[in-house]
Design an enzyme around this catalytic site. Structure first.
Site, PDB file in Angstrom:
ATOM      1  N   TYR A  75       1.023  -0.970   0.390  1.00 24.87           N
ATOM      2  CA  TYR A  75      -0.633   0.446  -0.097  1.00 24.87           C
ATOM      3  C   TYR A  75       0.946   1.431   0.184  1.00 24.87           C
ATOM      4  O   TYR A  75       0.586   2.428  -0.344  1.00 24.87           O
ATOM      5  CB  TYR A  75      -0.622  -0.037   0.882  1.00 24.87           C
ATOM      6  CG  TYR A  75      -1.964   1.147   1.152  1.00 24.87           C
ATOM      7  CD1 TYR A  75      -3.170   0.772   0.588  1.00 24.87           C
ATOM      8  CD2 TYR A  75      -2.186   2.392   1.696  1.00 24.87           C
ATOM      9  CE1 TYR A  75      -4.168   1.412   0.493  1.00 24.87           C
ATOM     10  CE2 TYR A  75      -2.563   3.522   1.484  1.00 24.87           C
ATOM     11  CZ  TYR A  75      -3.614   3.618   1.333  1.00 24.87           C
ATOM     12  OH  TYR A  75      -4.527   4.159   0.886  1.00 24.87           O
ATOM     13  N   PHE A 127      -8.882  20.896 -25.113  1.00 27.16           N
ATOM     14  CA  PHE A 127      -9.099  19.283 -24.414  1.00 27.16           C
ATOM     15  C   PHE A 127     -10.376  19.246 -24.270  1.00 27.16           C
ATOM     16  O   PHE A 127     -10.034  20.171 -22.665  1.00 27.16           O
ATOM     17  CB  PHE A 127      -7.430  18.428 -24.547  1.00 27.16           C
ATOM     18  CG  PHE A 127      -8.726  16.783 -24.601  1.00 27.16           C
ATOM     19  CD1 PHE A 127      -8.977  16.444 -25.706  1.00 27.16           C
ATOM     20  CD2 PHE A 127      -8.538  15.522 -23.492  1.00 27.16           C
ATOM     21  CE1 PHE A 127      -9.268  15.081 -26.595  1.00 27.16           C
ATOM     22  CE2 PHE A 127      -9.041  15.001 -23.533  1.00 27.16           C
ATOM     23  CZ  PHE A 127      -9.073  14.507 -24.758  1.00 27.16           C
ATOM     24  N   THR A 128     -11.119  17.737 -24.229  1.00 23.53           N
ATOM     25  CA  THR A 128     -12.625  17.789 -23.370  1.00 23.53           C
ATOM     26  C   THR A 128     -12.371  17.876 -22.005  1.00 23.53           C
ATOM     27  O   THR A 128     -13.171  18.717 -21.430  1.00 23.53           O
ATOM     28  CB  THR A 128     -12.918  17.085 -23.904  1.00 23.53           C
ATOM     29  OG1 THR A 128     -12.624  15.873 -23.899  1.00 23.53           O
ATOM     30  CG2 THR A 128     -13.371  16.994 -25.810  1.00 23.53           C
ATOM     31  N   ASP A 218       0.569  19.736 -21.326  1.00 28.46           N
ATOM     32  CA  ASP A 218      -0.393  18.179 -21.034  1.00 28.46           C
ATOM     33  C   ASP A 218       0.651  17.463 -22.412  1.00 28.46           C
ATOM     34  O   ASP A 218       0.667  17.734 -22.982  1.00 28.46           O
ATOM     35  CB  ASP A 218      -1.807  18.589 -22.439  1.00 28.46           C
ATOM     36  CG  ASP A 218      -2.461  17.553 -22.295  1.00 28.46           C
ATOM     37  OD1 ASP A 218      -2.091  16.528 -21.963  1.00 28.46           O
ATOM     38  OD2 ASP A 218      -3.725  17.148 -22.673  1.00 28.46           O
ATOM     39  N   LYS A 261      -1.526   6.384 -23.538  1.00 31.06           N
ATOM     40  CA  LYS A 261      -0.674   6.616 -25.671  1.00 31.06           C
ATOM     41  C   LYS A 261      -0.170   6.710 -25.698  1.00 31.06           C
ATOM     42  O   LYS A 261       0.370   5.326 -25.816  1.00 31.06           O
ATOM     43  CB  LYS A 261      -1.540   7.922 -25.497  1.00 31.06           C
ATOM     44  CG  LYS A 261      -2.762   9.016 -25.639  1.00 31.06           C
ATOM     45  CD  LYS A 261      -3.398   9.139 -24.743  1.00 31.06           C
ATOM     46  CE  LYS A 261      -5.115   9.838 -24.901  1.00 31.06           C
ATOM     47  NZ  LYS A 261      -5.691   9.676 -22.719  1.00 31.06           N
ATOM     48  N   ARG A 386     -15.161  14.459 -33.447  1.00 28.30           N
ATOM     49  CA  ARG A 386     -14.686  15.527 -33.001  1.00 28.30           C
ATOM     50  C   ARG A 386     -15.271  16.893 -33.463  1.00 28.30           C
ATOM     51  O   ARG A 386     -14.586  17.165 -34.543  1.00 28.30           O
ATOM     52  CB  ARG A 386     -13.034  15.392 -32.853  1.00 28.30           C
ATOM     53  CG  ARG A 386     -12.031  14.171 -32.754  1.00 28.30           C
ATOM     54  CD  ARG A 386     -12.513  14.595 -30.982  1.00 28.30           C
ATOM     55  NE  ARG A 386     -13.394  14.181 -29.669  1.00 28.30           N
ATOM     56  CZ  ARG A 386     -12.771  13.746 -28.583  1.00 28.30           C
ATOM     57  NH1 ARG A 386     -12.218  14.172 -28.331  1.00 28.30           N
ATOM     58  NH2 ARG A 386     -14.348  13.268 -27.660  1.00 28.30           N
ATOM     59  N   PHE A 453     -20.830  13.987 -25.641  1.00 27.30           N
ATOM     60  CA  PHE A 453     -20.286  13.149 -26.287  1.00 27.30           C
ATOM     61  C   PHE A 453     -20.044  11.791 -26.408  1.00 27.30           C
ATOM     62  O   PHE A 453     -20.194  10.612 -26.963  1.00 27.30           O
ATOM     63  CB  PHE A 453     -18.945  13.676 -26.813  1.00 27.30           C
ATOM     64  CG  PHE A 453     -17.998  13.540 -25.596  1.00 27.30           C
ATOM     65  CD1 PHE A 453     -17.419  15.297 -25.659  1.00 27.30           C
ATOM     66  CD2 PHE A 453     -16.564  12.740 -26.107  1.00 27.30           C
ATOM     67  CE1 PHE A 453     -16.667  15.302 -25.156  1.00 27.30           C
ATOM     68  CE2 PHE A 453     -15.558  12.606 -25.433  1.00 27.30           C
ATOM     69  CZ  PHE A 453     -15.139  14.209 -24.547  1.00 27.30           C
TER      70      PHE A 453
HETATM   71  N1  F0G Z   1      -5.659  15.018 -23.282  1.00 22.54           N
HETATM   72  C1  F0G Z   1      -5.755  14.044 -23.850  1.00 22.54           C
HETATM   73  C2  F0G Z   1      -4.337  15.613 -24.359  1.00 22.54           C
HETATM   74  C3  F0G Z   1      -5.462  13.389 -24.036  1.00 22.54           C
HETATM   75  O1  F0G Z   1      -6.057  12.990 -25.765  1.00 22.54           O
HETATM   76  C4  F0G Z   1      -6.803  13.020 -23.594  1.00 22.54           C
HETATM   77  C5  F0G Z   1      -7.327  11.667 -23.539  1.00 22.54           C
HETATM   78  C6  F0G Z   1      -6.197  13.253 -21.703  1.00 22.54           C
HETATM   79  C7  F0G Z   1      -6.132  14.175 -21.819  1.00 22.54           C
HETATM   80  C8  F0G Z   1      -7.108  12.411 -20.861  1.00 22.54           C
HETATM   81  O2  F0G Z   1      -6.695  10.995 -20.500  1.00 22.54           O
HETATM   82  O3  F0G Z   1      -8.640   9.857 -20.716  1.00 22.54           O
HETATM   83  O4  F0G Z   1      -5.962   9.172 -19.655  1.00 22.54           O
HETATM   84  O5  F0G Z   1      -8.694  10.733 -18.963  1.00 22.54           O
HETATM   85  N2  F0G Z   1      -7.559  10.902 -24.300  1.00 22.54           N
HETATM   86  C9  F0G Z   1      -8.586  10.142 -25.458  1.00 22.54           C
HETATM   87  C10 F0G Z   1      -8.536  10.525 -27.021  1.00 22.54           C
HETATM   88  C11 F0G Z   1      -9.746  10.221 -24.188  1.00 22.54           C
HETATM   89  O6  F0G Z   1      -9.804   9.477 -27.350  1.00 22.54           O
HETATM   90  O7  F0G Z   1      -8.015  11.232 -26.988  1.00 22.54           O
HETATM   91  P1  F0G Z   1      -7.685  10.098 -19.356  1.00 22.54           P
END
Ligand code: F0G
Length: 462
Positions: A75, A127-128, A218, A261, A386, A453
């Site tokens: 832990y 980014f979303t 990022d 990624k 997108r 989305f």
């Molecule tokens: N920043 C970027 C540029 C991303 O593309 C993503 C996730 C995140 C942050 C968030 O990371 O999913 O590990 O919580 N992108 C995915 C996509 C979901 O399909 O582009 P996460």
């Protein structure tokens, strides 16, 4: 062809395979209707070639699979955590590591730690999940990316760059004390996987540092960005990617990373910073939201696989050369066939210009959502919207945001599909393009309040 030409080829061979299922068109028509015309809601078993995302979909190496067995599940103070700390220090150059369950966990911790109500966060396109966390913490995101990034036809080599005039204007208007940090994304996802240049990163950092404004990357796809710097920026052609990546991070105070990624694992992420005091504040949020500071949101074995993946990512340049090479291969096939795509082709996928392809469908009838559904019905290839659906509603006015880019993303998982899968995908997109006039728009039957989305449902407009 010149006899010294060598095509990109995978620097690996296949040791284990996972069967995938072919379906009939009738089955796919039923599946997409059941999924409310949202490719996120399809069952994966109904998908033939899954290009929904490059997130968490990488194939791990034999080294990573064997590293799983070394996972220390203590832990507190897990050995695997310290291995991960070392890998992040060596490859990214940040001293302080805050491990999280995935990228958005790191975004949450960072936003809660740095943003106060009424602050402004400039960034190179939203980014979303990143913008969601900035807004939830009381901040307002302001887009300061180059205009070229919003233009699907611009061939600018670094469309991800920050426009210094826009950044200065935001700081002048609100005052540096209202700008806690610049949110600087590498290989900008929503722009089509477009890179930033080292010259721009240096300029942003040199402008922000004396004003006390942090630069937080990022760095989710920073290694892919490093490849474009090597290919396109003067003076870097002979530098290894590992060295370019270290120079990139040297122009920042820290980074959030979704390890799903570039880092070649199926789950995980982190926030990494230089300042021990900032790290201390972030850790006190971490223990409340993610887990103890020596595992965050990951198991010991996750951290082992991640430490190995971080090193593999840039151990040689061959991996990324073939990874981006595969993306360029399918991009070139589509460009040759006259399909409108975002150019230059980005690092992690090909982005179809759905606004142009379905120019008979108004943006409020979601052309990219409709195009993604049509491609799935044609071949079982799954892409992602997108465009206006992803952009969501403005929290102040409640109106749909209307981004210039209305795209379908065909995202290529790392080390998973072959060149023949890319051929089938290109054939399907070309066929759908040929019958584009028969594709109609969509309307909501269910619209979620946040990050709509992911779970929205639609029906065709007849
Ligand atoms: N920043 C970027 C540029 C991303 O593309 C993503 C996730 C995140 C942050 C968030 O990371 O999913 O590990 O919580 N992108 C995915 C996509 C979901 O399909 O582009 P996460």
């Amino acid at each position: 062809m010149n006899s010294s030409h060598r095509t990109w080829a995978e620097p690996w061979k296949i040791k284990m395979v996972e069967p995938i299922r072919m379906t009939t068109q009738a089955e796919r028509e039923a599946a997409i209707a059941k999924a409310g015309y949202n490719t996120f809601l399809l069952e994966a078993d109904d998908v033939y070639i899954d290009l929904l995302t490059d997130s968490g979909t990488s194939a791990m190496s034999d080294q990573q699979w064997s590293a799983l067995m070394l996972g220390d599940e203590s832990y507190a103070g897990s050995k695997s955590f310290y291995k991960l700390v070392e890998a992040v220090r060596d490859v990214y150059g940040y001293e302080e590591l805050i491990p999280t369950h995935q990228g958005r966990g790191a975004e949450h911790i960072l936003s809660q730690t740095l943003i106060s109500e009424g602050d402004v966060v400039p960034g190179n396109m939203y980014f979303t999940t990143t913008r969601f966390h900035q807004e939830m913490a009381g901040g307002k995101f302001v887009d300061v990316i180059l205009d070229e990034a919003h233009d699907p036809h611009s061939l600018h080599p670094f469309k991800g760059n920050i426009d210094m005039a826009k950044l200065r204007a935001v700081v002048d208007q609100h005052g540096a004390e209202r700008v806690p940090y610049v949110s600087f994304e590498t290989n900008v996802n929503m722009a089509g996987g477009q890179p930033v240049s080292l010259a721009n990163m240096k300029e942003v950092y040199e402008y922000c540092s004396p004003l006390g404004i942090l630069v937080m990357l990022d760095a989710t796809r920073a290694a892919e960005n490093a490849y474009f710097i090597q290919q396109r920026e003067f003076g870097y052609h002979d530098q290894p990617l590992a060295q370019i990546l270290r120079e990139m991070t040297s122009y920042s105070d820290g980074a959030t990373v979704s390890s799903k990624k570039d880092n070649l694992v199926n789950i995980g992420g982190f926030l990494a910073v230089r300042d021990p005091e900032l790290a201390r504040r972030a850790r006190s949020m971490l223990v409340a939201f993610e887990g103890l500071h020596t595992y965050g949101g990951m198991s010991g074995r996750d951290m082992e696989a991640l430490a190995a993946g971080i090193r593999e990512m840039v151990q040689t340049d061959d991996h990324i050369r073939s990874r981006v090479g595969q993306v360029e291969y399918i991009g070139d096939a589509l460009i040759k066939a006259g399909i409108p795509v975002i150019r230059p082709v980005g690092g992690h996928g090909v982005f179809l210009d759905a606004g142009t392809i379905l120019d008979h469908v108004p943006q409020d009838q979601f052309p990219a959502q409709a195009l993604a559904a049509a491609i799935y019905v044609d071949s079982g290839v799954r892409g992602m919207e997108r465009g206006v659906v992803s952009a969501g509603r403005d929290p102040q006015t409640g109106e749909n945001r209307h981004p210039n880019l209305e795209l379908v993303r065909l995202t290529i998982p790392r080390r998973v599909y072959t060149q023949s899968h890319m051929d089938v995908t290109a054939e399907s997109v070309i066929r759908v393009y040929e019958k584009r006039e028969s594709i109609s728009g969509l309307r909501f039957t269910y619209e979620p309040d946040t990050l709509r989305f992911f779970q929205a449902r639609f029906e065709p407009v007849t």
